[in-house]
Scaffold this active site. Sequence first.
Site, PDB file in Angstrom:
ATOM      1  N   SER A 206      40.241  32.565  41.771  1.00 46.51           N
ATOM      2  CA  SER A 206      39.247  32.887  40.749  1.00 46.51           C
ATOM      3  C   SER A 206      38.641  34.277  40.938  1.00 46.51           C
ATOM      4  O   SER A 206      38.356  34.970  39.965  1.00 46.51           O
ATOM      5  CB  SER A 206      38.140  31.831  40.744  1.00 46.51           C
ATOM      6  OG  SER A 206      38.667  30.551  40.502  1.00 46.51           O
ATOM      7  N   HIS A 253      33.418  34.622  42.406  1.00 46.19           N
ATOM      8  CA  HIS A 253      33.571  35.099  41.040  1.00 46.19           C
ATOM      9  C   HIS A 253      32.875  36.442  40.832  1.00 46.19           C
ATOM     10  O   HIS A 253      33.455  37.379  40.266  1.00 46.19           O
ATOM     11  CB  HIS A 253      33.015  34.064  40.057  1.00 46.19           C
ATOM     12  CG  HIS A 253      33.813  32.795  40.026  1.00 46.19           C
ATOM     13  ND1 HIS A 253      33.570  31.782  39.123  1.00 46.19           N
ATOM     14  CD2 HIS A 253      34.853  32.371  40.789  1.00 46.19           C
ATOM     15  CE1 HIS A 253      34.423  30.799  39.316  1.00 46.19           C
ATOM     16  NE2 HIS A 253      35.198  31.127  40.332  1.00 46.19           N
TER      17      HIS A 253
END
Length: 302
Positions: A206, A253
Amino acid sequence: MTTEQPPEHPPAPETAAPTCYRHPGRETYVRCTRCDRPICPDCMREAAVGHQCVECVAAGRKSVRQPRTALGARAARRSAPVVTYTLIGLCVLAYLAEIASDRVVDDFAMIGLVRDRAGLPVPGIGVAEGEWYRLFTSMFLHQPPTGGPFGITHILFNMWALWAVGPQLEQVLGRWRFLALYLLSGLGGSVLLYLVAPGTAAVGASGAIFGLFGAFFVIGRKLGIPSGPILFVVGLNLVITFGAGSAISWQAHIGGLVVGLVLAAVFAYAPAKSRQAVQIAGVAAMTVLLAALVAVKTVQLV
């Protein structure tokens, strides 16, 4: 009266037929229009005027300037996104390894430091204990089918996102820039997790995917592509990230997104005259910065 006979002239010597410079046994009367050497049918290459030999054709191709994209990559019309497909393949292979053995996640997930009940570091486990490779290996792992709230959807979403934006970015950036963007974005996510929550274990691509999202936005702005769709995707994923609580590592992230934005800005806005040098310097500077942050945090922890 005697008649004088005209003097006899010796017969003119026969001129040998020219032979191909690459195949001496083959007669030919065709010459290369560039170097004027005789060439046989196997050595002829059609040119704008007449024919050229294979060596002159090769030399002419080298002198033609290779077209490049606005960011300095070679402009290839039908070049396959090799790096994108390779990254997807590595993630899938790692996932199969996770299914085959439960130890894969334990041995290669991102974890900065593990402490025992007394608060002392557990020797040999974590980045702070010398397992620096976890910063990289974790970006190729995902939650096993029964290993968390997301299961197989974790890898499915990340691989879909990589397949959706990867080929376009790889085409405009070129292979080495795209690979550097992916790896450093994933590393940026691991580093931020290490700085903020070193005791938290995490897996997933991610961070790298968010880096690609950020790069897509910056490069799209540079090339005049509407940025609304990618902003919507990033915003939606940030809402999911912070709305899921501890189930999702927001550090990975955000770290990946920030690194992707910075590197893409370097790639997109480097001056044309020194574009490649500036881009290489930007990649090197980001690598050194992330390594320095890891080193400083390690000293604090151990």
